[in-house]
Enzyme design. Structure first.
Site, PDB file in Angstrom:
ATOM      1  N   SER A 152     104.657 125.460  27.832  1.00 32.90           N
ATOM      2  CA  SER A 152     105.414 125.355  29.081  1.00 32.90           C
ATOM      3  C   SER A 152     105.591 126.735  29.687  1.00 32.90           C
ATOM      4  O   SER A 152     105.566 127.753  28.989  1.00 32.90           O
ATOM      5  CB  SER A 152     106.793 124.744  28.811  1.00 32.90           C
ATOM      6  OG  SER A 152     107.640 124.846  29.942  1.00 32.90           O
TER       7      SER A 152
ATOM      8  N   TYR B 193     114.751 123.480  24.173  1.00 39.83           N
ATOM      9  CA  TYR B 193     113.390 123.119  24.580  1.00 39.83           C
ATOM     10  C   TYR B 193     112.542 124.363  24.812  1.00 39.83           C
ATOM     11  O   TYR B 193     111.411 124.479  24.313  1.00 39.83           O
ATOM     12  CB  TYR B 193     113.469 122.272  25.848  1.00 39.83           C
ATOM     13  CG  TYR B 193     112.171 121.986  26.537  1.00 39.83           C
ATOM     14  CD1 TYR B 193     111.380 120.913  26.157  1.00 39.83           C
ATOM     15  CD2 TYR B 193     111.746 122.769  27.620  1.00 39.83           C
ATOM     16  CE1 TYR B 193     110.189 120.633  26.816  1.00 39.83           C
ATOM     17  CE2 TYR B 193     110.563 122.494  28.278  1.00 39.83           C
ATOM     18  CZ  TYR B 193     109.784 121.423  27.875  1.00 39.83           C
ATOM     19  OH  TYR B 193     108.616 121.155  28.541  1.00 39.83           O
TER      20      TYR B 193
END
Length: 288
Positions: free
Chosen positions: A181, A194
């Site tokens: 990400s 996350y």
């Protein structure tokens, strides 16, 4: 080719109370390439196992892989309706699908995913570790030990376990593609658990590429920016959903189909000298 005009925020309020969310309630509907993706035989005859393949990025990758000639094992948690739709798209492309529901925080299930894929198809040529969990928190104090552990077990623990189980069934020329990400390099403080796992995934992928080179297996990552998937309305507050994607230079979220080409390229034989790389698909936001 004409530029496709994708939706820009603001988006309507659309809370989903169950994680990781479902596709049908989303407004606008995500584009997974159902109508637009055209294959060119880049993955002909390959066998792919994709986690989180019921919806979002995973569905777009499954559709693209099938149209490129691959059979697809579809691993997902419990979103049966979404997963069946993905399987239908795979089969409409003339390829075989395999539905594999279950919780990847369970180490035994991680191994079972690989075993069932190999039992059905005989081997694994492409492993896409894409499944992920996130939840937004305003302060560190709000994150419980259980929440932290669940995020790590889902996002990086399962990736290790599935990869470890899959590698013995992969031949030289096989590929692993891990979803990292933009948060790996530019962490969103509201997604600290996350984001930390995504940094770990980037590091894991770089080490894996070096570890598996002698086996002829490549490992790479794709780093998405804000992508319009069920994870967004099911894990973010209404204001964040309303303005989702507005923070990047393109001023909109990416659609799942816009990542498909990166996953196809990294899985294909054309990427035979690419390993240890991360491809950013971020709407113009650079990663370091």
């Amino acid at each position: 080719m004409a530029q496709i005009s994708y939706p820009k925020p603001p988006f309507p309020e659309q809370p989903q109370n169950q994680q990781p969310g479902h596709t049908r309630p989303m407004d606008p509907q995500p584009d997974h390439g159902e109508k637009s993706y055209k294959g060119a035989g880049k993955l002909t005859g390959k066998i792919a196992l994709i986690t989180g393949a019921d919806s979002g990025i995973g569905r777009a990758v499954a559709i693209a892989y099938a149209r490129e000639g691959a059979d697809v094992a579809i691993a997902y948690l419990n979103e049966d309706e979404d997963a069946k739709e993905t399987a239908q798209w795979v089969e409409q492309a003339g390829r075989k699908s395999l539905l594999l529901p279950g919780d990847i925080t369970d180490p035994a299930h991680c191994r079972a995913l690989v075993a069932k894929t190999v039992e059905t198809f005989g081997r694994i040529d492409v492993l896409v570790n894409n499944a992920a969990y996130q939840m937004t928190y305003d302060s560190l104090e709000d994150i419980s030990d259980e929440e932290w552990d669940k995020t790590f077990s889902t996002n990086i623990g399962a990736m290790f376990r599935i990869t470890k189980a899959a590698v013995p069934h992969m031949q030289p020329g096989s590929a692993i593609v891990n979803t990292t990400s933009v948060n790996a390099d530019s962490p969103n403080p509201g997604l600290i658990a996350y984001a930390t796992t995504k940094g770990a995934i980037q590091n894991f992928t770089g080490g894996l590429a070096q570890l598996l080179a002698e086996k002829g297996i490549r490992a790479n990552g794709v780093a998405p920016g804000p992508i319009w998937t069920p994870l967004i309305p099911s894990t973010m507050d209404p204001e964040s959903v309303k303005n989702f994607g507005s923070q990047v230079p393109m001023k909109r979220p990416g659609q799942p189909v816009e990542l498909a080409a990166a996953y196809v390229m990294l899985a294909s034989d054309e990427a035979s000298y690419i390993s240890g790389a991360t491809i950013a698909v971020t709407g113009g936001k650079p990663i370091i």
